[in-house]
Design an enzyme around this catalytic site. Structure first.
Site, PDB file in Angstrom:
ATOM      1  N   LYS A 166       0.900  -1.214  -0.062  1.00  0.00           N
ATOM      2  CA  LYS A 166       0.040  -0.170   0.145  1.00  0.00           C
ATOM      3  C   LYS A 166       0.706   1.063   0.109  1.00  0.00           C
ATOM      4  O   LYS A 166       0.523   2.474  -0.758  1.00  0.00           O
ATOM      5  CB  LYS A 166      -0.993   0.095   1.125  1.00  0.00           C
ATOM      6  CG  LYS A 166      -1.866  -1.064   0.972  1.00  0.00           C
ATOM      7  CD  LYS A 166      -2.896  -1.026   2.152  1.00  0.00           C
ATOM      8  CE  LYS A 166      -3.977  -2.174   1.845  1.00  0.00           C
ATOM      9  NZ  LYS A 166      -4.968  -1.951   3.149  1.00  0.00           N
TER      10      LYS A 166
ATOM     11  N   ASP B 232     -10.244   2.090   2.775  1.00  0.00           N
ATOM     12  CA  ASP B 232     -10.566   1.197   3.895  1.00  0.00           C
ATOM     13  C   ASP B 232     -11.176   2.058   5.166  1.00  0.00           C
ATOM     14  O   ASP B 232     -11.962   1.615   5.825  1.00  0.00           O
ATOM     15  CB  ASP B 232      -8.929   0.963   4.535  1.00  0.00           C
ATOM     16  CG  ASP B 232      -8.166  -0.335   3.879  1.00  0.00           C
ATOM     17  OD1 ASP B 232      -8.978  -0.875   3.220  1.00  0.00           O
ATOM     18  OD2 ASP B 232      -7.027  -0.043   3.759  1.00  0.00           O
TER      19      ASP B 232
END
Length: 271
Positions: free
Chosen positions: A66, A102
């Site tokens: 990420k 997220d």
């Protein structure tokens, strides 16, 4: 023509994202094909560039890439910029755009699926790494009374307080040992469940009737869920967050927002 997407990570064979996005595509009528793409630990960028060059439209990013995806994005959404991590890329013709879904996924799951509005709550975020950083801005936007960020090394928690302190909700940094008691919501954003370790904080952080969520799901989360239930909190795993963040990514790519309730029910039934 069918547009290609994938989840890129290492490991990636366990990912339920292809199943989730296949259900989204069927539900919405969008022409989407979604696959798993294993990237070598030293070949993430090359894997992405080959995938994009083959005509793919975008991808999800999972561990451990990420932060790498953040660096590769020519443009970033505000929430990705604040979190310092990207879990969704869109291969736009004028440069790749990075997002982090997220946090929205977590908040949507808590408020919609779990029925727990966050406004006015005392929130404990355990872990100041990429997972915690990625959800903090969205938690703040839900207007809790206070968010305490605890981490084994307090400097990482302090860094998040410094980078997010202007967003209007009181933030406190502390060590794991100094976590406050009786929190309305406890979020485990550490990798302890993944490693099969015990809960990283003392049970005094839990409040009777409060909610304790582990970002992991399935068997890996069970130890944390059992610990929370044994001390009077309502346990919740991260499956709802997974489905909701996937829906947010689907919207980021397609401009269409799927109905997550039947998808979450179907995926839950397979665990």
């Amino acid at each position: 023509m069918t547009d290609r997407y994938a989840v890129v990570g290492n490991p990636v064979e366990h990912s339920r994202s292809p199943t989730i996005h296949a259900m989204f595509a069927e539900q919405t009528g969008e022409a989407v094909a979604y696959e798993r793409l294993l990237a070598p630990l030293d070949g993430f960028e090359a894997t992405l560039r080959d995938f994009a060059a083959a005509g793919a439209k975008g991808c999800n990013i999972t561990v451990p890439f990420k932060f790498d995806a953040f660096a590769l994005a020519a443009k970033r959404t505000e929430r990705a910029q604040l979190g310092g991590a990207v879990n969704a890329l869109r291969f736009d013709s004028d440069g790749w755009t990075g997002d982090n879904t997220d946090g929205a996924g977590l908040v949507n799951d808590l408020q919609k699926n779990a029925g727990r509005p966050l406004t006015g709550l005392q929130v404990l975020l355990v872990g100041a790494g990429g997972a915690g950083a990625g959800v903090l801005a969205s938690l703040i936007a839900a207007k809790p009374a206070r968010i305490t960020i605890v981490n084994r090394s307090v400097d990482k928690a302090q860094a998040l307080v410094a980078s997010h302190g202007h967003l209007g909700v009181p933030l406190v940094a502390a060590t794991l040992a100094d976590a406050p008691a009786a929190q309305d919501l406890v979020i485990n954003a550490t990798s302890t469940s993944l490693a099969g370790a015990a809960a990283p904080v003392d049970a005094r952080v839990l409040k009777a009737g409060g909610l304790a969520l582990d970002m992991m799901y399935g068997p890996k989360a069970q130890s944390f869920l059992d610990w929370a239930a044994a001390h009077g909190a309502e346990p919740r795993d991260g499956l709802g967050m997974l489905v909701e963040q996937a829906a947010e990514a689907f919207f980021f790519w397609r401009g269409v927002r799927p109905d997550t309730a039947p998808v979450l029910k179907a995926v839950r039934a397979t665990l």
